[in-house]
Design a protein around this motif. Sequence first.
Motif, PDB file in Angstrom:
ATOM      1  N   LEU A   7       0.742  -1.304   0.064  1.00 39.20           N
ATOM      2  CA  LEU A   7      -0.061  -0.078   0.145  1.00 39.20           C
ATOM      3  C   LEU A   7       0.891   1.291   0.005  1.00 39.20           C
ATOM      4  N   LEU A   8       1.664   1.411   0.869  1.00 39.78           N
ATOM      5  CA  LEU A   8       2.682   2.486   0.802  1.00 39.78           C
ATOM      6  C   LEU A   8       3.623   2.412  -0.547  1.00 39.78           C
ATOM      7  N   LEU A   9       4.070   1.365  -1.102  1.00 38.39           N
ATOM      8  CA  LEU A   9       4.680   1.635  -2.532  1.00 38.39           C
ATOM      9  C   LEU A   9       3.584   2.100  -3.501  1.00 38.39           C
ATOM     10  N   VAL A  10       2.536   1.820  -3.562  1.00 36.62           N
ATOM     11  CA  VAL A  10       1.430   2.256  -4.488  1.00 36.62           C
ATOM     12  C   VAL A  10       1.397   3.569  -4.180  1.00 36.62           C
ATOM     13  N   CYS A  11       1.000   4.176  -2.969  1.00 38.76           N
ATOM     14  CA  CYS A  11       0.919   5.535  -2.832  1.00 38.76           C
ATOM     15  C   CYS A  11       2.536   6.232  -3.345  1.00 38.76           C
ATOM     16  N   SER A  12       3.464   5.654  -2.959  1.00 40.28           N
ATOM     17  CA  SER A  12       4.650   6.352  -3.268  1.00 40.28           C
ATOM     18  C   SER A  12       4.974   6.414  -4.799  1.00 40.28           C
ATOM     19  N   ASN A  13       4.443   5.440  -5.465  1.00 37.70           N
ATOM     20  CA  ASN A  13       4.562   5.358  -6.974  1.00 37.70           C
ATOM     21  C   ASN A  13       3.685   6.338  -7.475  1.00 37.70           C
ATOM     22  N   VAL A  14       2.574   6.527  -6.952  1.00 38.33           N
ATOM     23  CA  VAL A  14       1.665   7.602  -7.399  1.00 38.33           C
ATOM     24  C   VAL A  14       2.333   8.994  -7.659  1.00 38.33           C
ATOM     25  N   PHE A  15       3.138   9.365  -6.412  1.00 40.95           N
ATOM     26  CA  PHE A  15       3.967  10.578  -6.379  1.00 40.95           C
ATOM     27  C   PHE A  15       4.934  10.519  -7.316  1.00 40.95           C
ATOM     28  N   MET A  16       5.536   9.426  -7.467  1.00 41.06           N
ATOM     29  CA  MET A  16       6.710   9.092  -8.378  1.00 41.06           C
ATOM     30  C   MET A  16       6.438   9.216  -9.421  1.00 41.06           C
ATOM     31  N   THR A  17       5.352   8.810 -10.034  1.00 42.85           N
ATOM     32  CA  THR A  17       4.939   9.157 -11.529  1.00 42.85           C
ATOM     33  C   THR A  17       4.390  10.288 -11.903  1.00 42.85           C
ATOM     34  N   LEU A  18       3.865  11.111 -10.904  1.00 43.71           N
ATOM     35  CA  LEU A  18       3.489  12.670 -11.112  1.00 43.71           C
ATOM     36  C   LEU A  18       5.004  13.179 -11.273  1.00 43.71           C
ATOM     37  N   ALA A  19       5.857  12.952 -10.379  1.00 37.11           N
ATOM     38  CA  ALA A  19       7.016  13.792 -10.326  1.00 37.11           C
ATOM     39  C   ALA A  19       7.772  13.556 -11.709  1.00 37.11           C
ATOM     40  N   TRP A  20       7.820  12.417 -12.335  1.00 42.05           N
ATOM     41  CA  TRP A  20       8.645  12.071 -13.392  1.00 42.05           C
ATOM     42  C   TRP A  20       8.051  12.423 -14.657  1.00 42.05           C
ATOM     43  N   TYR A  21       6.448  12.401 -14.837  1.00 41.67           N
ATOM     44  CA  TYR A  21       6.035  12.565 -16.157  1.00 41.67           C
ATOM     45  C   TYR A  21       5.023  13.609 -16.297  1.00 41.67           C
ATOM     46  N   HIS A  22       4.366  13.982 -15.205  1.00 42.91           N
ATOM     47  CA  HIS A  22       3.360  15.212 -15.141  1.00 42.91           C
ATOM     48  C   HIS A  22       3.817  16.278 -15.622  1.00 42.91           C
ATOM     49  N   HIS A  23       5.228  16.797 -15.889  1.00 41.53           N
ATOM     50  CA  HIS A  23       5.524  18.014 -16.257  1.00 41.53           C
ATOM     51  C   HIS A  23       5.692  18.178 -17.957  1.00 41.53           C
ATOM     52  N   LEU A  24       5.542  16.802 -18.198  1.00 38.41           N
ATOM     53  CA  LEU A  24       5.390  16.852 -19.966  1.00 38.41           C
ATOM     54  C   LEU A  24       4.313  17.376 -20.452  1.00 38.41           C
ATOM     55  N   LYS A  25       3.030  17.306 -19.593  1.00 36.77           N
ATOM     56  CA  LYS A  25       2.002  17.901 -20.218  1.00 36.77           C
ATOM     57  C   LYS A  25       2.103  19.558 -20.399  1.00 36.77           C
ATOM     58  N   ASN A  26       3.048  20.056 -19.495  1.00 38.00           N
ATOM     59  CA  ASN A  26       3.400  21.430 -19.671  1.00 38.00           C
ATOM     60  C   ASN A  26       4.714  21.630 -20.245  1.00 38.00           C
ATOM     61  N   GLU A  27       4.740  21.559 -21.531  1.00 41.51           N
ATOM     62  CA  GLU A  27       6.202  21.482 -22.186  1.00 41.51           C
ATOM     63  C   GLU A  27       6.734  22.986 -22.261  1.00 41.51           C
ATOM     64  N   ASN A  28       5.815  24.100 -22.265  1.00 43.25           N
ATOM     65  CA  ASN A  28       6.311  25.444 -22.442  1.00 43.25           C
ATOM     66  C   ASN A  28       6.931  25.958 -21.096  1.00 43.25           C
ATOM     67  N   TRP A  29       6.886  25.084 -20.025  1.00 44.13           N
ATOM     68  CA  TRP A  29       7.481  25.364 -18.678  1.00 44.13           C
ATOM     69  C   TRP A  29       8.991  25.337 -18.962  1.00 44.13           C
ATOM     70  N   PRO A  30       9.598  26.451 -18.228  1.00 40.14           N
ATOM     71  CA  PRO A  30      11.011  26.099 -18.338  1.00 40.14           C
ATOM     72  C   PRO A  30      11.513  24.941 -17.582  1.00 40.14           C
ATOM     73  N   LEU A  31      12.779  24.580 -17.941  1.00 43.56           N
ATOM     74  CA  LEU A  31      13.251  23.132 -17.374  1.00 43.56           C
ATOM     75  C   LEU A  31      13.281  23.211 -15.937  1.00 43.56           C
ATOM     76  N   TRP A  32      14.050  24.385 -15.334  1.00 45.88           N
ATOM     77  CA  TRP A  32      14.210  24.754 -14.094  1.00 45.88           C
ATOM     78  C   TRP A  32      12.885  24.506 -13.147  1.00 45.88           C
TER      79      TRP A  32
END
Length: 113
Positions: A7-32
């Motif tokens: 259960l903790l790993l599932v919750c952890s991976n939700v955050f990890m997936t958001l951290a790694w991939y969600h920013h790709l929806k906003n490609e106009n953001w600066p990299l920093w």
Amino acid sequence: MFYRTVLLLVCSNVFMTLAWYHHLKNENWPLWKAIILSWLIAFFEYSLAVPANRLGQQTGANLFQLKITQEVITLGVFTIYAVAFANNAFHWKYLVSFALLLGAVYFVFADIK
């Protein structure tokens, strides 16, 4: 008690997936900006992953079992994100890949001497 680790790993991976991939929806953001936001989200991922691994080890799981479990959960959470939120198509070959990973889970937990 291993279910708490899962259960903790599932919750952890939700955050990890958001951290790694969600920013790709906003490609106009600066990299920093994407990096800082990802690190802020990753803080919560680590806050769940570290206790999950400690708890898993305390319940008798070894490092290989913890890692394989984490990888299978990662791919499950990622698949839901990729299909439901990032609008990526799901292909039959991914099912074959997941089946092979389930084989890895079987062998890492099997009591084979």
